[in-house]
Structures are given as structure tokens and as C-alpha cells.
Design a protein around this motif. Structure first.
Motif, PDB file in Angstrom:
ATOM      1  N   VAL A   9      78.510   7.900 -19.867  1.00  0.00           N
ATOM      2  CA  VAL A   9      79.407   9.035 -20.074  1.00  0.00           C
ATOM      3  C   VAL A   9      79.910   9.570 -18.729  1.00  0.00           C
ATOM      4  O   VAL A   9      81.106   9.803 -18.561  1.00  0.00           O
ATOM      5  CB  VAL A   9      78.728  10.154 -20.902  1.00  0.00           C
ATOM      6  N   ALA A  10      79.029   9.723 -17.765  1.00  0.00           N
ATOM      7  CA  ALA A  10      79.428  10.254 -16.452  1.00  0.00           C
ATOM      8  C   ALA A  10      80.476   9.356 -15.791  1.00  0.00           C
ATOM      9  O   ALA A  10      81.429   9.854 -15.170  1.00  0.00           O
ATOM     10  CB  ALA A  10      78.214  10.408 -15.548  1.00  0.00           C
ATOM     11  N   ASP A  11      80.329   8.051 -15.936  1.00  0.00           N
ATOM     12  CA  ASP A  11      81.301   7.122 -15.361  1.00  0.00           C
ATOM     13  C   ASP A  11      82.648   7.231 -16.070  1.00  0.00           C
ATOM     14  O   ASP A  11      83.703   7.201 -15.437  1.00  0.00           O
ATOM     15  CB  ASP A  11      80.790   5.685 -15.435  1.00  0.00           C
ATOM     16  N   PHE A  12      82.608   7.364 -17.395  1.00  0.00           N
ATOM     17  CA  PHE A  12      83.845   7.536 -18.172  1.00  0.00           C
ATOM     18  C   PHE A  12      84.549   8.816 -17.751  1.00  0.00           C
ATOM     19  O   PHE A  12      85.773   8.823 -17.532  1.00  0.00           O
ATOM     20  CB  PHE A  12      83.515   7.566 -19.667  1.00  0.00           C
ATOM     21  N   ARG A  15      86.118   8.319 -14.322  1.00  0.00           N
ATOM     22  CA  ARG A  15      87.228   7.351 -14.353  1.00  0.00           C
ATOM     23  C   ARG A  15      88.482   7.940 -14.979  1.00  0.00           C
ATOM     24  O   ARG A  15      89.585   7.710 -14.502  1.00  0.00           O
ATOM     25  CB  ARG A  15      86.801   6.102 -15.106  1.00  0.00           C
ATOM     26  N   TYR A  16      88.313   8.701 -16.059  1.00  0.00           N
ATOM     27  CA  TYR A  16      89.465   9.234 -16.776  1.00  0.00           C
ATOM     28  C   TYR A  16      89.730  10.714 -16.498  1.00  0.00           C
ATOM     29  O   TYR A  16      90.627  11.313 -17.096  1.00  0.00           O
ATOM     30  CB  TYR A  16      89.314   8.965 -18.276  1.00  0.00           C
ATOM     31  N   SER A  17      88.985  11.301 -15.598  1.00  0.00           N
ATOM     32  CA  SER A  17      89.190  12.681 -15.131  1.00  0.00           C
ATOM     33  C   SER A  17      89.276  13.691 -16.273  1.00  0.00           C
ATOM     34  O   SER A  17      90.210  14.486 -16.343  1.00  0.00           O
ATOM     35  CB  SER A  17      90.447  12.777 -14.267  1.00  0.00           C
ATOM     36  N   ILE A  18      88.296  13.638 -17.166  1.00  0.00           N
ATOM     37  CA  ILE A  18      88.234  14.654 -18.214  1.00  0.00           C
ATOM     38  C   ILE A  18      86.876  15.331 -18.162  1.00  0.00           C
ATOM     39  O   ILE A  18      85.909  14.790 -17.609  1.00  0.00           O
ATOM     40  CB  ILE A  18      88.509  14.090 -19.626  1.00  0.00           C
ATOM     41  N   SER A  19      86.803  16.517 -18.732  1.00  0.00           N
ATOM     42  CA  SER A  19      85.553  17.268 -18.736  1.00  0.00           C
ATOM     43  C   SER A  19      84.630  16.754 -19.830  1.00  0.00           C
ATOM     44  O   SER A  19      85.063  16.104 -20.782  1.00  0.00           O
ATOM     45  CB  SER A  19      85.827  18.757 -18.960  1.00  0.00           C
ATOM     46  N   ARG A  20      83.364  17.079 -19.693  1.00  0.00           N
ATOM     47  CA  ARG A  20      82.380  16.699 -20.703  1.00  0.00           C
ATOM     48  C   ARG A  20      82.731  17.346 -22.050  1.00  0.00           C
ATOM     49  O   ARG A  20      82.628  16.712 -23.095  1.00  0.00           O
ATOM     50  CB  ARG A  20      80.980  17.123 -20.243  1.00  0.00           C
ATOM     51  N   THR A  21      83.181  18.607 -22.015  1.00  0.00           N
ATOM     52  CA  THR A  21      83.573  19.296 -23.243  1.00  0.00           C
ATOM     53  C   THR A  21      84.738  18.583 -23.913  1.00  0.00           C
ATOM     54  O   THR A  21      84.727  18.353 -25.130  1.00  0.00           O
ATOM     55  CB  THR A  21      83.944  20.758 -22.947  1.00  0.00           C
ATOM     56  N   SER A  22      85.746  18.209 -23.136  1.00  0.00           N
ATOM     57  CA  SER A  22      86.898  17.496 -23.697  1.00  0.00           C
ATOM     58  C   SER A  22      86.476  16.142 -24.250  1.00  0.00           C
ATOM     59  O   SER A  22      86.960  15.712 -25.301  1.00  0.00           O
ATOM     60  CB  SER A  22      87.981  17.298 -22.637  1.00  0.00           C
ATOM     61  N   PHE A  23      85.567  15.474 -23.556  1.00  0.00           N
ATOM     62  CA  PHE A  23      85.072  14.181 -24.023  1.00  0.00           C
ATOM     63  C   PHE A  23      84.447  14.317 -25.404  1.00  0.00           C
ATOM     64  O   PHE A  23      84.800  13.593 -26.333  1.00  0.00           O
ATOM     65  CB  PHE A  23      84.062  13.604 -23.026  1.00  0.00           C
ATOM     66  N   TYR A  24      83.523  15.255 -25.567  1.00  0.00           N
ATOM     67  CA  TYR A  24      82.849  15.398 -26.848  1.00  0.00           C
ATOM     68  C   TYR A  24      83.788  15.928 -27.930  1.00  0.00           C
ATOM     69  O   TYR A  24      83.602  15.627 -29.110  1.00  0.00           O
ATOM     70  CB  TYR A  24      81.574  16.226 -26.711  1.00  0.00           C
ATOM     71  N   ASN A  30      87.070  11.688 -33.528  1.00  0.00           N
ATOM     72  CA  ASN A  30      87.128  10.228 -33.726  1.00  0.00           C
ATOM     73  C   ASN A  30      88.238   9.554 -32.934  1.00  0.00           C
ATOM     74  O   ASN A  30      88.780   8.544 -33.355  1.00  0.00           O
ATOM     75  CB  ASN A  30      87.252   9.876 -35.216  1.00  0.00           C
ATOM     76  N   ARG A  31      88.569  10.115 -31.780  1.00  0.00           N
ATOM     77  CA  ARG A  31      89.576   9.486 -30.921  1.00  0.00           C
ATOM     78  C   ARG A  31      88.935   8.620 -29.837  1.00  0.00           C
ATOM     79  O   ARG A  31      89.593   7.758 -29.263  1.00  0.00           O
ATOM     80  CB  ARG A  31      90.482  10.551 -30.309  1.00  0.00           C
ATOM     81  N   ILE A  32      87.647   8.854 -29.573  1.00  0.00           N
ATOM     82  CA  ILE A  32      86.874   8.009 -28.650  1.00  0.00           C
ATOM     83  C   ILE A  32      85.656   7.522 -29.416  1.00  0.00           C
ATOM     84  O   ILE A  32      84.900   8.327 -29.960  1.00  0.00           O
ATOM     85  CB  ILE A  32      86.417   8.768 -27.389  1.00  0.00           C
ATOM     86  N   ARG A  33      85.483   6.203 -29.450  1.00  0.00           N
ATOM     87  CA  ARG A  33      84.303   5.613 -30.094  1.00  0.00           C
ATOM     88  C   ARG A  33      83.167   5.539 -29.085  1.00  0.00           C
ATOM     89  O   ARG A  33      83.371   5.137 -27.942  1.00  0.00           O
ATOM     90  CB  ARG A  33      84.625   4.212 -30.595  1.00  0.00           C
ATOM     91  N   ILE A  34      81.991   5.941 -29.520  1.00  0.00           N
ATOM     92  CA  ILE A  34      80.809   5.844 -28.661  1.00  0.00           C
ATOM     93  C   ILE A  34      79.807   4.906 -29.307  1.00  0.00           C
ATOM     94  O   ILE A  34      79.875   4.629 -30.506  1.00  0.00           O
ATOM     95  CB  ILE A  34      80.159   7.220 -28.400  1.00  0.00           C
ATOM     96  N   ALA A  44      82.462   1.576 -24.756  1.00  0.00           N
ATOM     97  CA  ALA A  44      82.931   0.233 -24.415  1.00  0.00           C
ATOM     98  C   ALA A  44      84.254   0.338 -23.657  1.00  0.00           C
ATOM     99  O   ALA A  44      85.090   1.197 -23.957  1.00  0.00           O
ATOM    100  CB  ALA A  44      83.110  -0.601 -25.678  1.00  0.00           C
ATOM    101  N   ARG A  45      84.427  -0.522 -22.676  1.00  0.00           N
ATOM    102  CA  ARG A  45      85.655  -0.513 -21.871  1.00  0.00           C
ATOM    103  C   ARG A  45      86.884  -0.645 -22.761  1.00  0.00           C
ATOM    104  O   ARG A  45      87.873   0.059 -22.563  1.00  0.00           O
ATOM    105  CB  ARG A  45      85.631  -1.640 -20.840  1.00  0.00           C
ATOM    106  N   GLU A  46      86.817  -1.516 -23.763  1.00  0.00           N
ATOM    107  CA  GLU A  46      87.965  -1.707 -24.661  1.00  0.00           C
ATOM    108  C   GLU A  46      88.306  -0.411 -25.395  1.00  0.00           C
ATOM    109  O   GLU A  46      89.479  -0.088 -25.576  1.00  0.00           O
ATOM    110  CB  GLU A  46      87.680  -2.803 -25.700  1.00  0.00           C
ATOM    111  N   ASP A  47      87.285   0.327 -25.819  1.00  0.00           N
ATOM    112  CA  ASP A  47      87.513   1.591 -26.521  1.00  0.00           C
ATOM    113  C   ASP A  47      88.080   2.643 -25.576  1.00  0.00           C
ATOM    114  O   ASP A  47      88.953   3.428 -25.956  1.00  0.00           O
ATOM    115  CB  ASP A  47      86.222   2.099 -27.166  1.00  0.00           C
ATOM    116  N   ALA A  48      87.597   2.653 -24.339  1.00  0.00           N
ATOM    117  CA  ALA A  48      88.117   3.593 -23.343  1.00  0.00           C
ATOM    118  C   ALA A  48      89.586   3.308 -23.055  1.00  0.00           C
ATOM    119  O   ALA A  48      90.412   4.234 -22.993  1.00  0.00           O
ATOM    120  CB  ALA A  48      87.292   3.505 -22.056  1.00  0.00           C
ATOM    121  N   GLU A  49      89.922   2.042 -22.901  1.00  0.00           N
ATOM    122  CA  GLU A  49      91.305   1.676 -22.622  1.00  0.00           C
ATOM    123  C   GLU A  49      92.216   1.974 -23.811  1.00  0.00           C
ATOM    124  O   GLU A  49      93.350   2.424 -23.634  1.00  0.00           O
ATOM    125  CB  GLU A  49      91.388   0.209 -22.229  1.00  0.00           C
TER     126      GLU A  49
END
Length: 63
Positions: A9-12, A15-24, A30-34, A44-49
Motif C-alpha cells: 500500500v505504501a508503495d502504491f 507511486r500514484y501520489s494519493i493519500s491513504r484516506t483516498s486510497f481506502y 470498488n475502483r481499486i482491487r486489493i 497488483a500492478r495490472e489493477d493499479a494501472e
């Protein structure tokens, strides 16, 4: 069988310059698969991309 490249999560976040709150928030919507491995959360890199590619594009003009 090829294993997917996984981000912590910290690497994501870095890499994508978003906050932990925005990530969760994105995960809850359901816009980011974990993927969970015990208590560890990975993306997964594919899901991040795919998530990054789905973000709106702006031409810089105000609406």
C-alpha cells in the motif's frame, strides 16, 4: 504460472501520489482491487494501472 507484480500500500500511495484516506475510499467504491494475504494488503500492478487509466483526463480548462 506467472505471479502478478504486487505493490505494498505504501508503495502504491507513493507511486500514484494519493493519500491513504483516498486510497481506502477508492477501495470501498470498488475502483481499486486489493489482494489480502493474512493482514497484508497488496495491489497488483495490472489493477493499479487499470485504475490510473480510468481516471478522468482534464485539458486544463475550467468547466
Amino acid at each position: 504460472m506467472d505471479l502478478p507484480e504486487l505493490y505494498k500500500v505504501a508503495d502504491f500511495l507513493a507511486r500514484y501520489s494519493i493519500s491513504r484516506t483516498s486510497f481506502y475510499r477508492e477501495v470501498a467504491a470498488n475502483r481499486i482491487r486489493i489482494r489480502k494475504f493474512g493482514s497484508a494488503t497488496r495491489i497488483a500492478r495490472e489493477d493499479a494501472e487499470a485504475w490510473a487509466a480510468s481516471l478522468p483526463v482534464s485539458n486544463g480548462e475550467a468547466a
